[in-house]
Design an enzyme around this catalytic site. Sequence first.
Site, mmCIF file in Angstrom:
data_model
loop_
_atom_site.group_PDB
_atom_site.id
_atom_site.type_symbol
_atom_site.label_atom_id
_atom_site.label_comp_id
_atom_site.label_asym_id
_atom_site.label_seq_id
_atom_site.Cartn_x
_atom_site.Cartn_y
_atom_site.Cartn_z
ATOM 1 N N ARG A 1 -9.293 3.653 -8.326
ATOM 2 C CA ARG A 1 -10.744 3.457 -8.236
ATOM 3 C C ARG A 1 -11.378 4.816 -7.990
ATOM 4 N NH1 ARG A 1 -13.827 -0.496 -3.782
ATOM 5 N NH2 ARG A 1 -15.858 -0.530 -4.831
ATOM 6 N N HIS B 1 0.836 -1.204 0.000
ATOM 7 C CA HIS B 1 0.000 0.000 0.000
ATOM 8 C C HIS B 1 0.870 1.252 0.000
ATOM 9 C CE1 HIS B 1 -3.716 -2.091 0.156
ATOM 10 N NE2 HIS B 1 -3.624 -2.500 1.406
#
Length: 293
Positions: A109, A90
């Site tokens: 996204r 991440h």
Amino acid sequence: MTPHRYRSHDEDSRRWLSFPMRDDDIVISTRSKHGTTWTQMICALLVFQTPDLPAPLPELSPWLDWTITPVDEVHAKLAAQDHRRFIKTHTPLDGLPIHPAARYIVVARHPLDAAVSLYHQGSNLIRERIAELTGVPVPASKKNRLSLHDWVVNWTRAENGPREDLDMLPGVMAHLGDAWARREEPNLLLVHYADLSADLEGEMRRIAAYLDIDVPESRWPALVKAASFAEMKANAEHRAPDPKGLMRSKVAFFRRGTSGAAAELLASEELAAYEARVADLIPEDLSAWLHRP
């Protein structure tokens, strides 16, 4: 140049500095709830070319930054893998030592959809178990949660710098903005969650081409089916990223997999304020790509 360091109560990007990379490594760099597990599964299917994976997905593709698993243990597991490795992080690219021959995939996204998923994921986590493993007490904000609407509004207004909280809006925009600025680099591929939803096979073929992986035509139908949301949810026990038992339900991790409904949560003035903040944080062309249907 030394990469930036990103730390949270259970992550530390510094763990990458001592990791011996291989030329054919695949690094999947995403923000939380942006399609991380989906992309890991696609890479697993392309590497092994069968839906019958040799181990649960979190074992095949460990989260290297996660401090709950000792760094030496993670490095040893990855060193023992003799297949092409695909590693979860991440951490934004500016926090990683970029290996020129490795391949990097950054998944984006619609930010509001990711925020809604992040809220629901928070409800699915056993905070006491996380506190036990990290030694960090459960914050009051996690014990007394806001409604979904109020949490998302606060998320859009957050002023936290990326080093403070990568999962709030400024951190998400910093991660994706850095990747967008590098998008012409030959060892980086940008993937959009909406494209995975709209044309899974097409995106899987694009990822395979980028990774220089040849897949016989006869195998594609089974691989695409195995990467579908329904199949991932049906096999949640072996797909959900929960090697330490931190989730109340692995099935609930795969909540809906759809896009587009999050904006309906916000009133018109709240949505306008969100759009103004985004315009201050990222360039217009990235925003257009990120927010398209």
